[in-house]
Enzyme design. Sequence first.
Site, PDB file in Angstrom:
ATOM      1  N   ILE A   1       0.061  -0.468   5.023  1.00  0.00           N
ATOM      2  CA  ILE A   1       0.480   0.904   5.325  1.00  0.00           C
ATOM      3  C   ILE A   1       0.659   1.051   6.839  1.00  0.00           C
ATOM      4  O   ILE A   1      -0.245   0.720   7.617  1.00  0.00           O
ATOM      5  CB  ILE A   1      -0.557   1.921   4.814  1.00  0.00           C
ATOM      6  CG1 ILE A   1      -0.737   1.786   3.287  1.00  0.00           C
ATOM      7  CG2 ILE A   1      -0.144   3.347   5.175  1.00  0.00           C
ATOM      8  CD1 ILE A   1      -1.814   2.686   2.703  1.00  0.00           C
TER       9      ILE A   1
ATOM     10  N   GLU B   1      -6.153  -1.008   4.344  1.00  0.00           N
ATOM     11  CA  GLU B   1      -4.846  -0.498   3.934  1.00  0.00           C
ATOM     12  C   GLU B   1      -3.928  -1.606   3.436  1.00  0.00           C
ATOM     13  O   GLU B   1      -2.718  -1.441   3.357  1.00  0.00           O
ATOM     14  CB  GLU B   1      -4.188   0.235   5.107  1.00  0.00           C
ATOM     15  CG  GLU B   1      -3.727  -0.654   6.246  1.00  0.00           C
ATOM     16  CD  GLU B   1      -4.811  -0.960   7.267  1.00  0.00           C
ATOM     17  OE1 GLU B   1      -4.462  -1.310   8.400  1.00  0.00           O
ATOM     18  OE2 GLU B   1      -6.013  -0.848   6.927  1.00  0.00           O
TER      19      GLU B   1
END
Length: 434
Positions: A274, A317
Amino acid sequence: MPPSSQYELVIEQLERLAKHGYQKLGLPTPLEDSFEKATAGQRAMRLWIEGLIAIALFNAFVIIDYFIRGGTAWFALEVRLCLITPIALIVNASMRWNPNKIYRETVIAVVSCGIGLTHLYLESNKSAASSAYAQVGLIVAVIFANVVMRLQFPYALVSSIVLMTGDFYFVYQDRFLQPPDKLLGIALAICAITMTVIANYSVNREERFAYLIRLRSDLQSRELSASNARLQRISNVDSLTGLANRHAYEMEFRRLWREAAAAKTPLSAIVIDIDHFKMVNDTRGHLYGDRVLVRVASLLVQGLRGKDDFAARFGGEEFVVLLPQATQEGAMIVAERIRKLVEVAGSPAMHESGDLPPLSTVSCGVASTWPADASNREDLIDAADRALYEAKRTGRNRVCLGEITAPSKKRPASHGWSGRHRAHTDSSTRVKVQ
C-alpha cells in the site's frame, strides 16, 4: 463437551438407562431411528443364521421324536415338517433382505408363538407324559423367542403373554393332568417366561446403552475434529483482514510449487504494498489505517481469477498473491486489475468532517517461473519483490514485472522476503517497468 442438542439428548438417555430399576427402553424418536438404522443389518443377518440353526434342530428333534414313539405320531410329523417348517424357512429367508423393524419383529414373534401353540395343541390332552412334554416344548419356544432370537422387548412381552395364555387354556382343558400337576406346570411356565422376559429386557437395554456409548464417542470425535479444524483455520487466518497469514502462505507456497513442478505448469507471484501507508497511519491514526488494510484486502480478493488463486497478508501493509498455472501475461492482468480496483475504490470514508483523505493506491511487483525444484522457489518472490521496489521507486500506483533470467543458488531461509531491503542489483533478476 459438544454443545449439540443430539449430544445432550444422548447424555440424557445414557443417564436414564444407567439408573437402577426398570426404565422405559424406547429412545426418543431421532435416537430410536438411528439405533434401528445402525443395528438393523447386523440383526437381520444374525436372525437368519440363528433361524437356520433353530430350524435344523427343530426338524432333527421332530424326526427323532417320531421314531422314538414307534411311528405313531404321523399327524404331528406332517404338521411340523409340512406346515411349520416351510413357513419358518420362508420367514427366515426374508431376513436376508433386511426388512423393516415392524415386519422383522412381528414375523419372528408370530412364528415363535405358532410353534409353541402348535406344540401345545399336538401334545396336550393325549397322556400325562405327553402333557408334561407339552410344557417343556412351550418353555423351549419361549426361550427361543426371548433369549435366542432376542425379540425387541415389546414384541417379546406380547409373545410371552400369548404363549402363557395358550398354556393356561391347554392345561385347563387337559383331562390327564391332576390339579396339583396343572398347578406345577403353570408355575414352571410362569417362572420360565418371567425369567426370559427379564433377560430379554436386560439384553435390549444393554444393546441400546452400548449404542449410545458409541454414538457419544462418535459425536465427541466429530466435535473434536470440527474444533481442531476451526483452530487450524484460525491459526492460518489474519485476524484483521481475513486473508491467510504468513504461516499459511509458506505452507501453500510449498504445496503450489510441488504441484507446479510435478505438472510442469507455470507459477506466478504478485507482491503488493500500500502506497504511503505510514503517512496514512501518522496523519489519520492506526484505526483508520486498519480500515484501509481491510478495504485493500477485500478488493484484492475481488481481483483474483478464482478459488485456486491464493492471497495472504504477509505483515504490515504487504500482501502476496500466488497464481498457479498463470503465465507472466496472466499475472500482469491480475495485478493490474487489483491496482485499478484499489485506485477506483479509494480510501474508506472518514467519520469526521473536513478535507477528504488522499486516495489509497497500491504498487505491485509480478514474477513468473516454471518450477523445476526447490532451489529457485525463493527467487520467484525475490523477483516479484524487486519489481515491487521498482514500481514504488518510479512513482507508485503501478505494476512492474520482474523476470528470473538464470537459476541462482538457493538463499538461506531468513532471506526469503528481504529482497527489497538488500542491494538492488542481482544477476539473476531483470526488472521491467510496465
